[in-house]
Design a protein around this motif. Structure first.
Motif, PDB file in Angstrom:
ATOM      1  N   LYS A   1      61.072  61.479  72.602  1.00  0.00           N
ATOM      2  CA  LYS A   1      60.592  60.884  71.352  1.00  0.00           C
ATOM      3  C   LYS A   1      59.968  61.914  70.414  1.00  0.00           C
ATOM      4  N   LYS A   2      59.374  62.938  70.977  1.00  0.00           N
ATOM      5  CA  LYS A   2      58.718  63.957  70.150  1.00  0.00           C
ATOM      6  C   LYS A   2      59.706  64.671  69.238  1.00  0.00           C
ATOM      7  N   ASN A   3      61.004  64.623  69.587  1.00  0.00           N
ATOM      8  CA  ASN A   3      62.023  65.281  68.764  1.00  0.00           C
ATOM      9  C   ASN A   3      62.484  64.419  67.600  1.00  0.00           C
ATOM     10  N   TYR A   4      62.038  63.178  67.551  1.00  0.00           N
ATOM     11  CA  TYR A   4      62.552  62.251  66.542  1.00  0.00           C
ATOM     12  C   TYR A   4      61.447  61.618  65.703  1.00  0.00           C
ATOM     13  N   VAL A   5      60.387  62.368  65.456  1.00  0.00           N
ATOM     14  CA  VAL A   5      59.307  61.847  64.613  1.00  0.00           C
ATOM     15  C   VAL A   5      59.728  61.900  63.148  1.00  0.00           C
ATOM     16  N   TRP A   6      59.162  61.010  62.348  1.00  0.00           N
ATOM     17  CA  TRP A   6      59.415  61.003  60.909  1.00  0.00           C
ATOM     18  C   TRP A   6      58.237  61.634  60.181  1.00  0.00           C
ATOM     19  N   ASP A   7      58.522  62.318  59.104  1.00  0.00           N
ATOM     20  CA  ASP A   7      57.449  62.931  58.325  1.00  0.00           C
ATOM     21  C   ASP A   7      56.777  61.941  57.385  1.00  0.00           C
ATOM     22  N   SER A   8      57.396  60.765  57.221  1.00  0.00           N
ATOM     23  CA  SER A   8      56.824  59.717  56.370  1.00  0.00           C
ATOM     24  C   SER A   8      57.405  58.381  56.829  1.00  0.00           C
ATOM     25  N   PRO A   9      56.771  57.255  56.459  1.00  0.00           N
ATOM     26  CA  PRO A   9      57.273  55.946  56.893  1.00  0.00           C
ATOM     27  C   PRO A   9      58.676  55.664  56.350  1.00  0.00           C
ATOM     28  N   ARG A  10      59.380  54.796  57.046  1.00  0.00           N
ATOM     29  CA  ARG A  10      60.714  54.361  56.632  1.00  0.00           C
ATOM     30  C   ARG A  10      60.745  52.835  56.501  1.00  0.00           C
ATOM     31  N   PHE A  11      61.526  52.362  55.521  1.00  0.00           N
ATOM     32  CA  PHE A  11      61.764  50.925  55.418  1.00  0.00           C
ATOM     33  C   PHE A  11      63.061  50.623  56.161  1.00  0.00           C
ATOM     34  N   CYS A  12      62.960  49.769  57.166  1.00  0.00           N
ATOM     35  CA  CYS A  12      64.125  49.401  57.981  1.00  0.00           C
ATOM     36  C   CYS A  12      64.527  47.975  57.615  1.00  0.00           C
TER      37      CYS A  12
ATOM     38  N   TYR B   1      64.376  42.852  52.500  1.00  0.00           N
ATOM     39  CA  TYR B   1      63.938  42.095  53.681  1.00  0.00           C
ATOM     40  C   TYR B   1      63.946  43.050  54.860  1.00  0.00           C
ATOM     41  N   GLY B   2      62.797  43.211  55.507  1.00  0.00           N
ATOM     42  CA  GLY B   2      62.720  44.113  56.648  1.00  0.00           C
ATOM     43  C   GLY B   2      61.297  44.510  56.929  1.00  0.00           C
ATOM     44  N   LYS B   3      61.146  45.661  57.599  1.00  0.00           N
ATOM     45  CA  LYS B   3      59.821  46.106  57.998  1.00  0.00           C
ATOM     46  C   LYS B   3      59.658  47.591  57.705  1.00  0.00           C
ATOM     47  N   LEU B   4      58.377  47.982  57.498  1.00  0.00           N
ATOM     48  CA  LEU B   4      58.045  49.386  57.326  1.00  0.00           C
ATOM     49  C   LEU B   4      57.673  49.960  58.696  1.00  0.00           C
ATOM     50  N   ALA B   5      58.244  51.080  59.042  1.00  0.00           N
ATOM     51  CA  ALA B   5      57.965  51.703  60.342  1.00  0.00           C
ATOM     52  C   ALA B   5      57.511  53.139  60.135  1.00  0.00           C
ATOM     53  N   LYS B   6      56.462  53.539  60.879  1.00  0.00           N
ATOM     54  CA  LYS B   6      55.952  54.899  60.782  1.00  0.00           C
ATOM     55  C   LYS B   6      56.737  55.867  61.656  1.00  0.00           C
ATOM     56  N   LYS B   7      57.406  55.326  62.678  1.00  0.00           N
ATOM     57  CA  LYS B   7      58.197  56.158  63.576  1.00  0.00           C
ATOM     58  C   LYS B   7      59.379  55.341  64.073  1.00  0.00           C
ATOM     59  N   PRO B   8      60.421  55.978  64.593  1.00  0.00           N
ATOM     60  CA  PRO B   8      61.576  55.227  65.105  1.00  0.00           C
ATOM     61  C   PRO B   8      61.144  54.241  66.179  1.00  0.00           C
ATOM     62  N   ARG B   9      61.665  53.007  66.058  1.00  0.00           N
ATOM     63  CA  ARG B   9      61.290  51.969  67.011  1.00  0.00           C
ATOM     64  C   ARG B   9      62.136  52.060  68.285  1.00  0.00           C
ATOM     65  N   THR B  10      63.432  52.254  68.119  1.00  0.00           N
ATOM     66  CA  THR B  10      64.347  52.480  69.245  1.00  0.00           C
ATOM     67  C   THR B  10      65.278  53.621  68.843  1.00  0.00           C
ATOM     68  N   TYR B  11      66.132  54.037  69.747  1.00  0.00           N
ATOM     69  CA  TYR B  11      67.056  55.127  69.434  1.00  0.00           C
ATOM     70  C   TYR B  11      67.988  54.749  68.293  1.00  0.00           C
ATOM     71  N   LYS B  12      68.184  53.434  68.063  1.00  0.00           N
ATOM     72  CA  LYS B  12      69.101  52.998  67.014  1.00  0.00           C
ATOM     73  C   LYS B  12      68.626  53.405  65.627  1.00  0.00           C
ATOM     74  N   ASP B  13      67.313  53.593  65.464  1.00  0.00           N
ATOM     75  CA  ASP B  13      66.796  54.023  64.168  1.00  0.00           C
ATOM     76  C   ASP B  13      67.165  55.467  63.856  1.00  0.00           C
ATOM     77  N   VAL B  14      67.509  56.238  64.864  1.00  0.00           N
ATOM     78  CA  VAL B  14      67.932  57.636  64.678  1.00  0.00           C
ATOM     79  C   VAL B  14      69.206  57.870  65.500  1.00  0.00           C
ATOM     80  N   ARG B  15      70.066  56.892  65.505  1.00  0.00           N
ATOM     81  CA  ARG B  15      71.231  56.868  66.397  1.00  0.00           C
ATOM     82  C   ARG B  15      72.097  58.119  66.281  1.00  0.00           C
ATOM     83  N   GLY B  16      72.427  58.516  65.062  1.00  0.00           N
ATOM     84  CA  GLY B  16      73.314  59.662  64.895  1.00  0.00           C
ATOM     85  C   GLY B  16      72.755  60.925  65.511  1.00  0.00           C
ATOM     86  N   GLN B  17      71.474  61.184  65.271  1.00  0.00           N
ATOM     87  CA  GLN B  17      70.841  62.391  65.811  1.00  0.00           C
ATOM     88  C   GLN B  17      70.732  62.320  67.334  1.00  0.00           C
TER      89      GLN B  17
END
Length: 471
Positions: A328-339, A419-435
């Motif tokens: 998980k430490k390799n997939y942190v976000w530098d800012s929140p994301r709207f999912c 319609y959705g949620k704001l997330a500070k970090k990836p919730r599951t691998y699907k939020d950063v699936r490609g990487q």
């Protein structure tokens, strides 16, 4: 006599030794020797000027070894015997061989057949070279339009009778946009190539004569006969016929005919003949030999990597999630994301209904649910964009979620919402699936190559490596 024989044998042995010395084995992988020239071909091609990540020879050696190990694994798995792969490799060989074969006898027969068919079609009539001036008359033209066209062609005809230059009048007055700029020139034509009424009038003219206005389905024509003569002999048209046939693939057809004929005579498959011809080409051209080897190796490597790495990683949902959890430490976000989704609706009522419809629906199905609910073949009430957005990715998300900028509604869909949620970090691998997939594939590949290195013998001759591009 025996001295001569021994001398010949000695010469042959020396030549063989010299050949081995001039192209020594740089490495042996799974019992297969790789010559220095093959390695040089691969190294120089993949490290030419313009390549961003150029490698030194020593840096390239392990990469080349890994490549060849994957090919060995593919061969062990029988990938080279799969029908689809065999057809692809056979097709490549044909692409290499066909352009080198020119069956002149076949081409001459086709040229003669083309000439004879043309002569038969013209029925012995002359070839004509003529120009024309056209006043167009549409099929749905009114009577008044037809009368105006007739008056116009008659006035043009009078000008010509009074000595006006035909080409100049054609440029100014003809409605035939394809010929007017060339003075109305139609070039050379023969029987059956023109509208019947036009053809009848043209064949009635002698060289230098001009017709009266002639009515056809296209409109009114005035025809000037430039020249007419009997159809020329085969030799006169030969080169142009061959060029015409070449544009239509006669060389490839002749090559295919040659291969099929030889295969039939020897009672072997077409593939056998192609293989033999391919080998002869490769024996003459070493670069071509290595290019063919590269294509073979690359085809097998692609297929084995697809099954052992790429598809395996992409389809392993549990493995991807586990890999993500461990890293998980390799997939942190530098800012929140709207999912979520951006909804473009026809009106505010539709937008409200769309948001309500998504309650209780799995996030992965949001877009499909909305489009199936509100759109059909004839009516589309909404458009949906699903994604993971950081500030700056989407103007509408910026305005509605990050409270900055201006809305940019889509034309025809004036109500815009999210319609959705704001997330500070990836919730599951699907939020950063490609990487995650890319990294997971890399891990699988590293593990797999380690197993290949343990399974297959690899011997690198370092002394020969030192001489690569330096001998």
């Amino acid at each position: 006599m025996r001295k001569i024989a021994f001398a010949v044998v000695g010469t042959l042995l020396a030549a063989n030794v010299m050949a081995q010395v001039s192209d020594p084995v740089v490495m042996t992988i799974n019992g297969k020797d790789i010559t220095r020239s093959e390695f040089e071909y691969s190294y120089n091609k993949n490290n030419s000027d313009g390549v961003l990540d150029k490698k030194s020879v020593k840096e390239y050696v392990p990469l080349f070894v890994d490549f060849k190990l994957k090919v060995a694994a593919a061969e062990d798995a029988g990938i080279d015997t799969i029908g689809k792969i065999r057809r692809e490799l056979a097709g490549y060989k044909e692409q290499m061989v066909l352009p080198t074969i020119v069956d002149t006898a076949f081409i001459e027969r086709e040229a003669r057949i083309t000439y004879d068919n043309t002569v038969a079609r013209f029925g012995g009539d002359d070839m004509l070279t003529a120009s024309h001036i056209l006043v167009l008359v549409r099929q749905d033209a009114k009577e008044s339009q037809r009368e105006a066209a007739k008056q116009r062609i008659d006035s043009i005809y009078k000008l010509l009778l009074n000595g006006a230059d035909f080409a100049e009048i054609a440029k100014k007055c003809s409605d035939d946009t394809h010929t007017k700029n060339n003075g109305g020139s139609l070039g050379q034509f023969g029987k059956g190539m023109m509208i019947p009424e036009f053809e009848k009038a043209a064949y009635a003219l002698k060289a230098g004569e001009m017709s009266e206005p002639v009515l056809t389905a296209a409109g009114w024509h005035i025809i000037k006969m430039e020249d007419r003569h009997p159809f020329e002999p085969y030799e006169f048209h030969h080169d142009n016929i061959v060029k015409f046939l070449e544009q239509r693939g006669v060389k490839e057809a002749s090559a295919n005919n040659y291969i099929d004929s030889v295969a039939k005579q020897r009672n072997v498959s077409r593939e056998v003949i192609v293989d033999e011809l391919c080998k002869k080409l490769q024996d003459k051209d070493r670069d071509l030999k290595y290019l063919s080897q590269e294509y073979y190796d690359g085809t097998l490597m692609y297929e084995v990597c697809k099954s052992e790495i790429w598809d395996k990683a992409k389809n392993d949902e549990a493995g991807l999630q586990s890999f993500f959890n461990r890293n998980k430490k390799n997939y942190v976000w530098d800012s929140p994301r709207f999912c979520g989704v951006v909804i473009h609706a026809k009106d505010e009522a539709t937008l409200a209904a769309a948001k309500k419809r998504l309650k209780g629906v799995d996030e992965a199905d949001w877009a499909k649910t909305l489009t199936s609910t509100f759109n059909n073949d004839s009516v589309k009430l909404i458009r949906v964009e699903r994604g993971i957005y950081k500030k700056g990715d989407n103007a509408n998300v910026d305005k509605l979620q990050f409270k900055t900028g201006e809305l940019k509604p889509t034309k025809g869909f004036e109500a815009t919402g999210v319609y959705g949620k704001l997330a500070k970090k990836p919730r599951t691998y699907k939020d950063v699936r490609g990487q995650v997939i890319t990294d997971y594939q890399t891990m699988i590949e590293v593990d797999w190559v380690e197993k290949l290195r343990a399974k297959y013998t690899v011997k690198v001759n370092d002394d020969v490596v030192e001489t690569v591009n330096n001998h």
